[in-house]
Design an enzyme around this catalytic site. Structure first.
Site, mmCIF file in Angstrom:
data_model
loop_
_atom_site.group_PDB
_atom_site.id
_atom_site.type_symbol
_atom_site.label_atom_id
_atom_site.label_comp_id
_atom_site.label_asym_id
_atom_site.label_seq_id
_atom_site.Cartn_x
_atom_site.Cartn_y
_atom_site.Cartn_z
ATOM 1 N N LYS A 32 0.802 -1.216 0.000
ATOM 2 C CA LYS A 32 0.000 0.000 0.000
ATOM 3 C C LYS A 32 0.837 1.270 0.000
ATOM 4 C CE LYS A 32 -0.769 -0.001 5.031
ATOM 5 N NZ LYS A 32 -1.812 -0.045 6.095
ATOM 6 N N GLY A 36 9.887 -1.983 -0.257
ATOM 7 C CA GLY A 36 10.984 -1.928 0.704
ATOM 8 C C GLY A 36 10.526 -1.955 2.144
ATOM 9 N N GLU A 201 15.816 4.165 30.301
ATOM 10 C CA GLU A 201 15.636 2.739 30.019
ATOM 11 C C GLU A 201 15.180 2.002 31.274
ATOM 12 O OE1 GLU A 201 15.357 -0.997 29.043
ATOM 13 O OE2 GLU A 201 15.663 0.524 27.493
ATOM 14 N N ASP A 304 8.398 -9.496 10.383
ATOM 15 C CA ASP A 304 7.998 -8.963 11.687
ATOM 16 C C ASP A 304 6.603 -9.374 12.107
ATOM 17 O OD1 ASP A 304 10.430 -7.722 11.560
ATOM 18 O OD2 ASP A 304 9.676 -5.675 11.794
ATOM 19 N N ALA A 312 15.366 -7.319 9.627
ATOM 20 C CA ALA A 312 15.184 -7.398 8.180
ATOM 21 C C ALA A 312 15.814 -8.653 7.595
ATOM 22 C CB ALA A 312 15.768 -6.151 7.515
ATOM 23 N N HIS A 437 45.574 -10.649 5.925
ATOM 24 C CA HIS A 437 46.325 -9.752 6.814
ATOM 25 C C HIS A 437 46.809 -8.536 6.029
ATOM 26 C CE1 HIS A 437 49.012 -8.515 10.052
ATOM 27 N NE2 HIS A 437 49.943 -8.313 9.116
#
Length: 453
Positions: A32, A36, A201, A304, A312, A437
Protein backbone atom coordinates in the site's frame (compact mmCIF):
# COMPACT_ATOMS: atom_id res chain seq x y z
CA UNK A 1 -4.73 -17.30 -10.98
CA UNK A 2 -1.44 -16.58 -9.29
CA UNK A 3 0.88 -19.15 -7.76
CA UNK A 4 1.78 -16.77 -4.93
CA UNK A 5 0.20 -13.55 -3.70
CA UNK A 6 2.23 -11.52 -1.22
CA UNK A 7 0.76 -8.85 1.05
CA UNK A 8 3.52 -6.46 2.13
CA UNK A 9 6.58 -5.34 0.19
CA UNK A 10 9.21 -5.28 2.93
CA UNK A 11 12.31 -7.52 3.18
CA UNK A 12 10.23 -10.69 3.60
CA UNK A 13 7.82 -9.82 0.81
CA UNK A 14 10.09 -8.47 -1.88
CA UNK A 15 12.80 -11.11 -1.35
CA UNK A 16 10.19 -13.86 -1.53
CA UNK A 17 8.74 -12.27 -4.67
CA UNK A 18 12.18 -12.10 -6.30
CA UNK A 19 13.05 -15.70 -5.42
CA UNK A 20 9.64 -17.00 -6.52
CA UNK A 21 9.71 -15.07 -9.77
CA UNK A 22 13.22 -16.33 -10.51
CA UNK A 23 11.92 -19.90 -10.12
CA UNK A 24 9.11 -19.34 -12.61
CA UNK A 25 6.16 -18.82 -10.28
CA UNK A 26 3.45 -16.35 -11.22
CA UNK A 27 3.65 -13.79 -8.42
CA UNK A 28 1.77 -10.66 -7.38
CA UNK A 29 3.11 -8.36 -4.66
CA UNK A 30 0.64 -5.96 -3.03
CA UNK A 31 2.05 -3.00 -1.08
CA UNK A 32 0.00 0.00 0.00
CA UNK A 33 2.97 2.34 0.41
CA UNK A 34 6.45 2.05 -1.12
CA UNK A 35 8.39 -1.10 -1.91
CA UNK A 36 10.98 -1.93 0.70
CA UNK A 37 8.71 -1.65 3.72
CA UNK A 38 9.67 -0.02 7.01
CA UNK A 39 13.29 -1.18 6.76
CA UNK A 40 14.06 0.56 3.50
CA UNK A 41 11.80 3.60 3.92
CA UNK A 42 11.57 4.31 7.65
CA UNK A 43 14.17 2.16 9.39
CA UNK A 44 17.34 0.32 8.44
CA UNK A 45 18.50 2.23 5.38
CA UNK A 46 17.64 5.85 6.24
CA UNK A 47 19.07 5.50 9.75
CA UNK A 48 22.27 3.86 8.48
CA UNK A 49 22.64 6.62 5.88
CA UNK A 50 22.40 9.25 8.61
CA UNK A 51 24.72 7.32 10.91
CA UNK A 52 27.35 7.21 8.18
CA UNK A 53 27.07 10.98 7.80
CA UNK A 54 27.62 11.34 11.55
CA UNK A 55 30.57 8.91 11.45
CA UNK A 56 32.10 10.93 8.60
CA UNK A 57 31.73 14.06 10.72
CA UNK A 58 33.25 12.29 13.74
CA UNK A 59 36.24 11.26 11.62
CA UNK A 60 36.70 14.78 10.28
CA UNK A 61 36.63 16.25 13.79
CA UNK A 62 39.23 13.67 14.87
CA UNK A 63 41.32 14.17 11.74
CA UNK A 64 44.29 15.66 13.59
CA UNK A 65 44.85 12.27 15.27
CA UNK A 66 45.73 10.91 11.84
CA UNK A 67 47.79 13.88 10.71
CA UNK A 68 44.89 15.41 8.77
CA UNK A 69 44.11 19.00 9.73
CA UNK A 70 40.67 19.97 8.50
CA UNK A 71 39.88 23.61 9.22
CA UNK A 72 36.43 24.68 10.39
CA UNK A 73 34.79 21.25 10.28
CA UNK A 74 31.00 21.61 10.16
CA UNK A 75 27.92 19.73 9.04
CA UNK A 76 24.74 20.58 7.15
CA UNK A 77 21.76 18.83 8.76
CA UNK A 78 19.43 19.54 5.86
CA UNK A 79 21.90 18.05 3.37
CA UNK A 80 22.21 14.94 5.54
CA UNK A 81 18.43 14.57 5.38
CA UNK A 82 18.36 15.23 1.64
CA UNK A 83 21.00 12.58 1.02
CA UNK A 84 19.02 10.16 3.17
CA UNK A 85 16.00 10.69 0.92
CA UNK A 86 18.11 10.26 -2.21
CA UNK A 87 19.50 6.95 -0.96
CA UNK A 88 16.03 5.67 -0.02
CA UNK A 89 14.61 6.68 -3.40
CA UNK A 90 17.42 4.90 -5.24
CA UNK A 91 16.97 1.72 -3.22
CA UNK A 92 13.18 1.70 -3.68
CA UNK A 93 13.75 2.05 -7.41
CA UNK A 94 16.21 -0.83 -7.28
CA UNK A 95 13.66 -3.13 -5.65
CA UNK A 96 11.13 -2.15 -8.32
CA UNK A 97 13.63 -3.00 -11.06
CA UNK A 98 14.18 -6.45 -9.55
CA UNK A 99 10.45 -7.09 -9.52
CA UNK A 100 10.29 -6.28 -13.24
CA UNK A 101 13.37 -8.44 -13.92
CA UNK A 102 11.65 -11.49 -12.42
CA UNK A 103 8.18 -10.76 -13.86
CA UNK A 104 6.56 -9.99 -10.50
CA UNK A 105 3.32 -8.04 -10.76
CA UNK A 106 3.42 -5.14 -8.29
CA UNK A 107 0.17 -3.57 -7.15
CA UNK A 108 0.27 -0.41 -5.01
CA UNK A 109 -2.96 -0.81 -3.10
CA UNK A 110 -4.54 -2.04 0.12
CA UNK A 111 -5.47 -5.69 0.34
CA UNK A 112 -8.15 -7.63 2.24
CA UNK A 113 -8.19 -11.40 2.51
CA UNK A 114 -11.80 -12.36 1.82
CA UNK A 115 -11.64 -16.12 2.28
CA UNK A 116 -10.64 -19.49 0.90
CA UNK A 117 -12.08 -21.16 -2.17
CA UNK A 118 -11.44 -24.26 -4.24
CA UNK A 119 -9.01 -22.16 -6.27
CA UNK A 120 -7.00 -21.05 -3.24
CA UNK A 121 -7.23 -17.73 -1.42
CA UNK A 122 -9.26 -14.71 -2.53
CA UNK A 123 -7.93 -11.20 -1.97
CA UNK A 124 -9.78 -7.98 -2.64
CA UNK A 125 -8.14 -4.67 -3.51
CA UNK A 126 -9.69 -1.40 -4.59
CA UNK A 127 -8.82 -2.28 -8.18
CA UNK A 128 -9.49 -6.01 -8.56
CA UNK A 129 -10.17 -9.38 -6.96
CA UNK A 130 -7.14 -11.65 -6.88
CA UNK A 131 -7.10 -15.42 -6.63
CA UNK A 132 -3.93 -17.23 -5.67
CA UNK A 133 -2.98 -20.81 -4.88
CA UNK A 134 -0.80 -19.59 -2.00
CA UNK A 135 -0.52 -16.42 0.02
CA UNK A 136 2.36 -14.96 2.00
CA UNK A 137 1.50 -12.44 4.69
CA UNK A 138 4.40 -10.07 5.36
CA UNK A 139 2.69 -6.95 6.70
CA UNK A 140 5.58 -6.11 9.05
CA UNK A 141 5.43 -4.16 12.29
CA UNK A 142 4.79 -0.68 13.63
CA UNK A 143 6.14 1.36 16.53
CA UNK A 144 4.65 0.40 19.88
CA UNK A 145 3.36 3.34 21.90
CA UNK A 146 3.11 2.29 25.56
CA UNK A 147 0.05 3.36 27.58
CA UNK A 148 1.87 6.15 29.38
CA UNK A 149 -0.20 9.25 30.21
CA UNK A 150 0.61 12.05 27.79
CA UNK A 151 2.17 9.98 25.01
CA UNK A 152 -0.77 9.25 22.72
CA UNK A 153 -0.40 10.00 19.01
CA UNK A 154 2.97 11.25 17.70
CA UNK A 155 3.09 15.02 17.19
CA UNK A 156 5.66 17.78 16.70
CA UNK A 157 7.31 16.96 20.03
CA UNK A 158 6.66 13.24 20.55
CA UNK A 159 8.24 11.20 17.76
CA UNK A 160 8.67 7.59 16.68
CA UNK A 161 11.36 6.33 14.30
CA UNK A 162 9.17 7.54 11.41
CA UNK A 163 8.74 11.17 12.47
CA UNK A 164 12.32 11.67 13.67
CA UNK A 165 13.56 10.81 10.18
CA UNK A 166 11.54 13.72 8.80
CA UNK A 167 13.06 16.45 11.00
CA UNK A 168 14.23 19.52 9.10
CA UNK A 169 16.31 20.96 11.95
CA UNK A 170 18.60 19.35 14.50
CA UNK A 171 17.07 19.48 17.97
CA UNK A 172 19.19 21.06 20.68
CA UNK A 173 18.02 18.44 23.14
CA UNK A 174 16.44 15.00 22.83
CA UNK A 175 14.99 12.56 25.37
CA UNK A 176 14.89 8.96 24.18
CA UNK A 177 12.45 6.62 25.91
CA UNK A 178 13.96 3.17 25.44
CA UNK A 179 17.57 2.02 25.24
CA UNK A 180 17.15 -0.63 22.56
CA UNK A 181 18.74 -0.70 19.11
CA UNK A 182 16.62 2.11 17.62
CA UNK A 183 17.06 4.41 20.60
CA UNK A 184 20.81 3.89 20.88
CA UNK A 185 21.41 4.37 17.16
CA UNK A 186 19.61 7.72 17.27
CA UNK A 187 21.53 8.58 20.45
CA UNK A 188 24.74 7.95 18.51
CA UNK A 189 23.64 10.07 15.54
CA UNK A 190 22.38 13.10 17.42
CA UNK A 191 25.10 13.13 20.09
CA UNK A 192 27.72 13.25 17.33
CA UNK A 193 26.02 16.37 16.01
CA UNK A 194 26.02 18.08 19.40
CA UNK A 195 22.45 17.43 20.54
CA UNK A 196 22.09 16.95 24.29
CA UNK A 197 20.79 13.37 24.47
CA UNK A 198 19.18 11.68 27.47
CA UNK A 199 18.21 7.99 27.42
CA UNK A 200 15.67 6.55 29.85
CA UNK A 201 15.64 2.74 30.02
CA UNK A 202 13.65 0.35 32.26
CA UNK A 203 16.30 -2.39 32.27
CA UNK A 204 19.64 -2.41 34.10
CA UNK A 205 21.56 -2.18 30.82
CA UNK A 206 20.97 -0.94 27.28
CA UNK A 207 20.55 -3.21 24.24
CA UNK A 208 18.69 -6.09 25.83
CA UNK A 209 19.67 -9.42 24.29
CA UNK A 210 23.17 -8.30 23.33
CA UNK A 211 26.25 -9.24 25.35
CA UNK A 212 25.85 -7.30 28.61
CA UNK A 213 29.56 -6.62 29.09
CA UNK A 214 29.88 -5.06 25.64
CA UNK A 215 26.59 -3.17 25.96
CA UNK A 216 28.03 -1.59 29.10
CA UNK A 217 31.21 -0.68 27.24
CA UNK A 218 29.16 1.06 24.54
CA UNK A 219 27.11 2.94 27.13
CA UNK A 220 30.26 4.19 28.83
CA UNK A 221 31.59 5.35 25.46
CA UNK A 222 28.49 7.51 25.01
CA UNK A 223 28.66 8.78 28.58
CA UNK A 224 32.09 10.19 27.69
CA UNK A 225 30.47 11.89 24.68
CA UNK A 226 27.96 13.58 26.97
CA UNK A 227 24.95 11.26 26.65
CA UNK A 228 23.04 10.99 29.93
CA UNK A 229 21.59 7.59 30.87
CA UNK A 230 18.92 6.80 33.43
CA UNK A 231 18.88 3.02 33.84
CA UNK A 232 16.30 1.00 35.79
CA UNK A 233 13.92 3.90 35.27
CA UNK A 234 10.20 3.85 34.52
CA UNK A 235 8.55 6.68 32.59
CA UNK A 236 5.34 7.64 34.39
CA UNK A 237 4.06 10.65 32.43
CA UNK A 238 4.75 12.94 29.51
CA UNK A 239 3.51 16.51 29.72
CA UNK A 240 4.28 18.56 26.62
CA UNK A 241 8.04 18.38 26.26
CA UNK A 242 8.67 17.13 29.80
CA UNK A 243 9.18 13.46 30.66
CA UNK A 244 8.55 12.30 34.23
CA UNK A 245 10.14 9.06 35.40
CA UNK A 246 10.77 7.08 38.54
CA UNK A 247 14.30 5.95 39.43
CA UNK A 248 15.16 4.23 42.71
CA UNK A 249 11.85 5.35 44.18
CA UNK A 250 12.40 9.01 43.31
CA UNK A 251 10.45 11.04 40.76
CA UNK A 252 12.46 13.06 38.25
CA UNK A 253 11.61 15.33 35.33
CA UNK A 254 13.56 16.04 32.15
CA UNK A 255 12.56 18.50 29.43
CA UNK A 256 13.79 18.49 25.84
CA UNK A 257 12.99 19.90 22.41
CA UNK A 258 12.00 16.47 21.14
CA UNK A 259 11.00 13.14 22.68
CA UNK A 260 11.69 9.88 20.84
CA UNK A 261 9.59 6.85 21.80
CA UNK A 262 11.53 3.68 20.98
CA UNK A 263 10.34 0.97 23.33
CA UNK A 264 9.79 -1.68 20.68
CA UNK A 265 7.59 -2.63 17.76
CA UNK A 266 4.45 -4.72 17.36
CA UNK A 267 3.27 -6.92 14.46
CA UNK A 268 0.66 -5.50 12.09
CA UNK A 269 -2.10 -8.13 12.20
CA UNK A 270 -5.22 -6.01 11.82
CA UNK A 271 -6.90 -4.33 8.90
CA UNK A 272 -6.41 -6.89 6.12
CA UNK A 273 -8.82 -9.74 6.88
CA UNK A 274 -6.89 -12.34 8.89
CA UNK A 275 -10.07 -13.07 10.80
CA UNK A 276 -11.85 -14.02 7.57
CA UNK A 277 -9.81 -17.21 7.21
CA UNK A 278 -9.09 -17.93 10.87
CA UNK A 279 -5.32 -17.46 11.00
CA UNK A 280 -4.05 -18.25 14.50
CA UNK A 281 -2.11 -15.64 16.45
CA UNK A 282 0.54 -16.14 19.13
CA UNK A 283 1.95 -13.42 21.41
CA UNK A 284 0.58 -10.70 19.19
CA UNK A 285 1.95 -12.11 15.93
CA UNK A 286 0.97 -14.77 13.41
CA UNK A 287 1.80 -18.28 14.62
CA UNK A 288 3.95 -20.25 12.17
CA UNK A 289 5.94 -23.48 12.10
CA UNK A 290 9.55 -23.95 10.98
CA UNK A 291 8.44 -23.79 7.34
CA UNK A 292 6.61 -20.50 7.97
CA UNK A 293 3.23 -22.18 7.52
CA UNK A 294 0.23 -20.86 9.44
CA UNK A 295 -2.57 -23.08 10.72
CA UNK A 296 -4.42 -22.51 7.41
CA UNK A 297 -3.26 -24.57 4.38
CA UNK A 298 -1.44 -22.57 1.67
CA UNK A 299 -1.23 -19.51 3.93
CA UNK A 300 2.27 -18.48 5.04
CA UNK A 301 3.67 -15.63 7.11
CA UNK A 302 7.17 -14.17 7.29
CA UNK A 303 8.96 -11.19 8.78
CA UNK A 304 8.00 -8.96 11.69
CA UNK A 305 4.35 -10.02 11.47
CA UNK A 306 5.29 -13.29 13.20
CA UNK A 307 6.49 -11.28 16.20
CA UNK A 308 9.51 -13.53 16.75
CA UNK A 309 12.71 -12.02 15.33
CA UNK A 310 12.01 -8.46 14.19
CA UNK A 311 15.03 -8.05 11.92
CA UNK A 312 15.18 -7.40 8.18
CA UNK A 313 17.68 -10.18 7.50
CA UNK A 314 15.55 -12.65 9.44
CA UNK A 315 12.55 -11.60 7.37
CA UNK A 316 14.40 -12.12 4.09
CA UNK A 317 15.51 -15.60 5.08
CA UNK A 318 11.98 -16.50 6.22
CA UNK A 319 10.68 -15.40 2.82
CA UNK A 320 13.25 -17.66 1.15
CA UNK A 321 12.11 -20.60 3.29
CA UNK A 322 8.54 -20.11 2.07
CA UNK A 323 9.54 -20.05 -1.60
CA UNK A 324 11.92 -23.02 -1.30
CA UNK A 325 9.17 -25.19 0.16
CA UNK A 326 6.72 -24.05 -2.51
CA UNK A 327 9.16 -24.99 -5.27
CA UNK A 328 10.21 -28.43 -4.10
CA UNK A 329 13.23 -27.70 -1.93
CA UNK A 330 12.66 -28.83 1.64
CA UNK A 331 13.79 -25.99 3.89
CA UNK A 332 13.17 -24.82 7.43
CA UNK A 333 13.90 -21.69 9.38
CA UNK A 334 16.65 -21.78 12.00
CA UNK A 335 17.28 -19.01 14.51
CA UNK A 336 20.51 -20.23 16.12
CA UNK A 337 22.74 -17.94 14.05
CA UNK A 338 20.76 -14.73 13.53
CA UNK A 339 23.19 -11.80 13.84
CA UNK A 340 22.30 -8.66 15.76
CA UNK A 341 24.04 -5.42 14.85
CA UNK A 342 23.89 -1.91 16.30
CA UNK A 343 25.28 0.60 13.77
CA UNK A 344 26.52 3.12 16.29
CA UNK A 345 30.03 4.58 16.29
CA UNK A 346 31.59 2.28 17.43
CA UNK A 347 29.54 -0.63 16.11
CA UNK A 348 28.50 -3.61 18.19
CA UNK A 349 27.51 -7.00 16.78
CA UNK A 350 26.76 -10.46 18.07
CA UNK A 351 25.48 -13.86 17.02
CA UNK A 352 24.59 -17.05 18.85
CA UNK A 353 24.56 -17.47 22.61
CA UNK A 354 25.62 -14.72 24.98
CA UNK A 355 27.15 -15.69 28.30
CA UNK A 356 23.88 -14.73 29.98
CA UNK A 357 21.85 -16.97 27.65
CA UNK A 358 24.28 -19.87 27.99
CA UNK A 359 24.07 -19.72 31.79
CA UNK A 360 20.27 -19.49 31.70
CA UNK A 361 20.10 -22.60 29.49
CA UNK A 362 22.61 -24.50 31.56
CA UNK A 363 25.06 -24.80 28.65
CA UNK A 364 28.59 -25.78 29.65
CA UNK A 365 30.85 -23.36 27.79
CA UNK A 366 34.30 -21.81 27.67
CA UNK A 367 34.94 -18.17 26.83
CA UNK A 368 37.84 -16.23 25.35
CA UNK A 369 38.04 -12.49 24.83
CA UNK A 370 40.63 -10.08 23.50
CA UNK A 371 40.85 -6.33 22.95
CA UNK A 372 40.37 -5.31 19.31
CA UNK A 373 43.86 -3.81 19.57
CA UNK A 374 45.26 -7.31 19.00
CA UNK A 375 44.42 -6.68 15.31
CA UNK A 376 46.96 -4.30 13.77
CA UNK A 377 44.47 -2.92 11.27
CA UNK A 378 42.21 -1.83 14.12
CA UNK A 379 45.02 0.20 15.70
CA UNK A 380 45.84 1.77 12.34
CA UNK A 381 42.27 2.91 11.73
CA UNK A 382 40.95 3.60 15.25
CA UNK A 383 43.39 5.95 16.97
CA UNK A 384 42.63 5.89 20.67
CA UNK A 385 39.71 3.54 20.12
CA UNK A 386 38.94 0.44 22.12
CA UNK A 387 36.91 -2.68 21.49
CA UNK A 388 36.60 -6.37 22.24
CA UNK A 389 35.98 -9.72 20.59
CA UNK A 390 34.42 -12.44 22.74
CA UNK A 391 33.98 -16.06 21.62
CA UNK A 392 31.98 -18.77 23.38
CA UNK A 393 32.57 -22.46 22.57
CA UNK A 394 31.16 -25.71 23.90
CA UNK A 395 33.24 -27.02 26.78
CA UNK A 396 33.24 -30.61 25.48
CA UNK A 397 33.69 -30.36 21.70
CA UNK A 398 34.88 -26.78 21.23
CA UNK A 399 32.16 -25.88 18.75
CA UNK A 400 31.41 -22.17 18.33
CA UNK A 401 28.32 -21.15 20.30
CA UNK A 402 28.47 -17.36 20.17
CA UNK A 403 30.62 -14.46 19.00
CA UNK A 404 30.27 -10.85 20.18
CA UNK A 405 32.22 -7.80 19.05
CA UNK A 406 32.40 -4.11 19.83
CA UNK A 407 34.50 -1.87 17.61
CA UNK A 408 34.45 -0.86 13.94
CA UNK A 409 33.70 -2.57 11.62
CA UNK A 410 31.95 -5.31 13.63
CA UNK A 411 28.94 -5.26 11.31
CA UNK A 412 31.09 -6.37 8.38
CA UNK A 413 32.83 -9.18 10.27
CA UNK A 414 30.01 -10.90 12.12
CA UNK A 415 28.86 -12.93 9.10
CA UNK A 416 31.97 -15.12 9.47
CA UNK A 417 30.85 -16.03 12.96
CA UNK A 418 27.35 -16.80 11.63
CA UNK A 419 28.87 -19.26 9.18
CA UNK A 420 30.97 -20.85 11.90
CA UNK A 421 27.92 -21.43 14.10
CA UNK A 422 25.77 -22.75 11.24
CA UNK A 423 28.55 -25.14 10.17
CA UNK A 424 29.25 -26.14 13.79
CA UNK A 425 32.93 -25.39 13.30
CA UNK A 426 35.27 -26.23 16.17
CA UNK A 427 38.30 -24.42 17.52
CA UNK A 428 40.63 -26.80 15.68
CA UNK A 429 38.85 -26.25 12.35
CA UNK A 430 38.87 -22.48 12.73
CA UNK A 431 42.57 -22.46 13.57
CA UNK A 432 43.22 -23.97 10.12
CA UNK A 433 41.41 -21.19 8.24
CA UNK A 434 43.59 -18.47 6.72
CA UNK A 435 42.47 -14.90 7.41
CA UNK A 436 43.69 -12.00 5.24
CA UNK A 437 46.32 -9.75 6.81
CA UNK A 438 46.10 -7.01 7.87
CA UNK A 439 42.38 -6.96 8.61
CA UNK A 440 40.35 -6.31 11.72
CA UNK A 441 38.67 -9.69 11.12
CA UNK A 442 41.87 -11.38 12.31
CA UNK A 443 40.70 -10.61 15.82
CA UNK A 444 38.31 -13.57 15.47
CA UNK A 445 41.18 -15.98 14.84
CA UNK A 446 43.35 -14.40 17.54
CA UNK A 447 40.54 -14.84 20.06
CA UNK A 448 40.14 -18.48 18.99
CA UNK A 449 43.91 -19.05 19.38
CA UNK A 450 43.72 -17.47 22.84
CA UNK A 451 41.68 -20.42 24.16
CA UNK A 452 44.77 -22.60 24.38
CA UNK A 453 47.29 -20.02 25.55
Amino acid sequence: MYDLAIIGGGPAGYVAAERAGAKGLKVILIEKKELGGVCLNEGCMPTKTLLYSAKTYDNAVAGSKYGVNAKEVSFDFSKMMQRKQKVVKKLVSGVGSKMKMFNVTVLKDTATIKGRSQKGVEIETSKETINSKNILISTGSEAFIPPIPGLGTPNETILTNREILELTEKPESLVIIGGGVIGIEFASFFSSLGTKVTVIEMMDEILGGMDIEQSGMLRQHFVKKGVEFHMSSKVTKVDGNTVSFEQEGKQQNISADKILVSVGRKPVVKGFGLENIGVELHRGGIKVDEMMRTNIPNVYAAGDVTGFSLLAHTASREGEVVVNNLTGRKDQMRYNAIPGVVYTNPEIAGVGLTEEAAKAKGVNYKVSKLPMAYAGRFIAENEGGSGMCKVLVGAKYGEVLGVHMIGNPSSEMIYGACMAIEAELTLKELEEIVFPHPTVSEIFKETIFNFGH
